[in-house]
Scaffold this active site. Sequence first.
Site, PDB file in Angstrom:
ATOM      1  N   GLU A 184     -10.431 -23.068  21.449  1.00 50.12           N
ATOM      2  CA  GLU A 184     -10.975 -23.624  19.941  1.00 50.12           C
ATOM      3  C   GLU A 184     -11.173 -25.138  20.078  1.00 50.12           C
ATOM      4  OE1 GLU A 184      -9.662 -24.502  15.340  1.00 50.12           O
ATOM      5  OE2 GLU A 184      -8.456 -23.323  16.806  1.00 50.12           O
ATOM      6  N   SER A 241      -4.481 -19.776   9.355  1.00 49.44           N
ATOM      7  CA  SER A 241      -5.253 -20.392   8.673  1.00 49.44           C
ATOM      8  C   SER A 241      -5.067 -20.347   7.198  1.00 49.44           C
ATOM      9  CB  SER A 241      -6.721 -20.493   9.221  1.00 49.44           C
ATOM     10  OG  SER A 241      -6.975 -19.007   9.517  1.00 49.44           O
TER      11      SER A 241
END
Length: 291
Positions: free
Chosen positions: A205, A68
């Site tokens: 997730e 990320s």
Amino acid sequence: MSTTFQLDTATSRAHPTPAPMKRLTIPAIRARKDDGVTTEPIVMLTAYTARQAQLLDAHCDLLLVGDSLGQVIYGLSSSVPVTLEMMINHGAAVVRGSYHAAVVVDMPFGTYEQSPEQAFANAARLLKETGCAAVKLEGGEAMAETVAFLTQRGIPVMGHVGLTPQAVNVLGGYNARGRSDAEAQKIVDDAKALDAAGAFAVVIEGVVEPIAIAATKAIACPTIGIGGSAQCDGQVLVTEDMCGLFERVPRFVKRYANLAEEIETAAATYASEVRARSFPGPEQTYQPRKG
């Protein structure tokens, strides 16, 4: 005795400090879940820099150097363009800035999917050049053979199922997964495959809560939720989201601070003082750095 590196905030330099290593170990993290029960939930946050690691380390069991960073640090539109070199540089910084938490580094897109042998070569490089404790890779049953290949050769692996950001082009976006019965069953099956292959933990997730709960109950290793369920064995968030450094965050994120506003206010105050020539002079603020 082992050598770690501590960042001296007076000099902004990392100094080697001989000390007994007191980091949490991957087996200790795996052992948090015993016979399907995790009495002490696992705390994980992302970290990309040495200073950030210093601030988070004492409060976390795991620090994730997530891909990320592509969006958070480099302003990329997704994590797909992130390179192994980026992960190595940031991973090494986080290891230098931490002492307590076990550090996990994401394997970026294209560095492990081709074959178990490719994955081992790149994972071994991550461990050697960063000092991290484990790697994380995305994918379920399709990656089970690779996970087994790595763990059998001494590389701890954290899995990742559900919404897998590296597959954004296939998924068509970042929408929650598991809304159909078939997809829900696949997510649980993926988690079970990674568990059987030897993953020490599995990130779940962006799935609807019943799936996260079902997967958590179905596997022996801990699950780490992000947009899943509070009933997972641990939780992870992107630190910048948690601290309120971005205006828009996923709906599941709770902001524990509003640092973007504080930074903007500080910068505005600084700018106004400079323009008014009221900025303090060196004799009022300067303290020589030591060393």
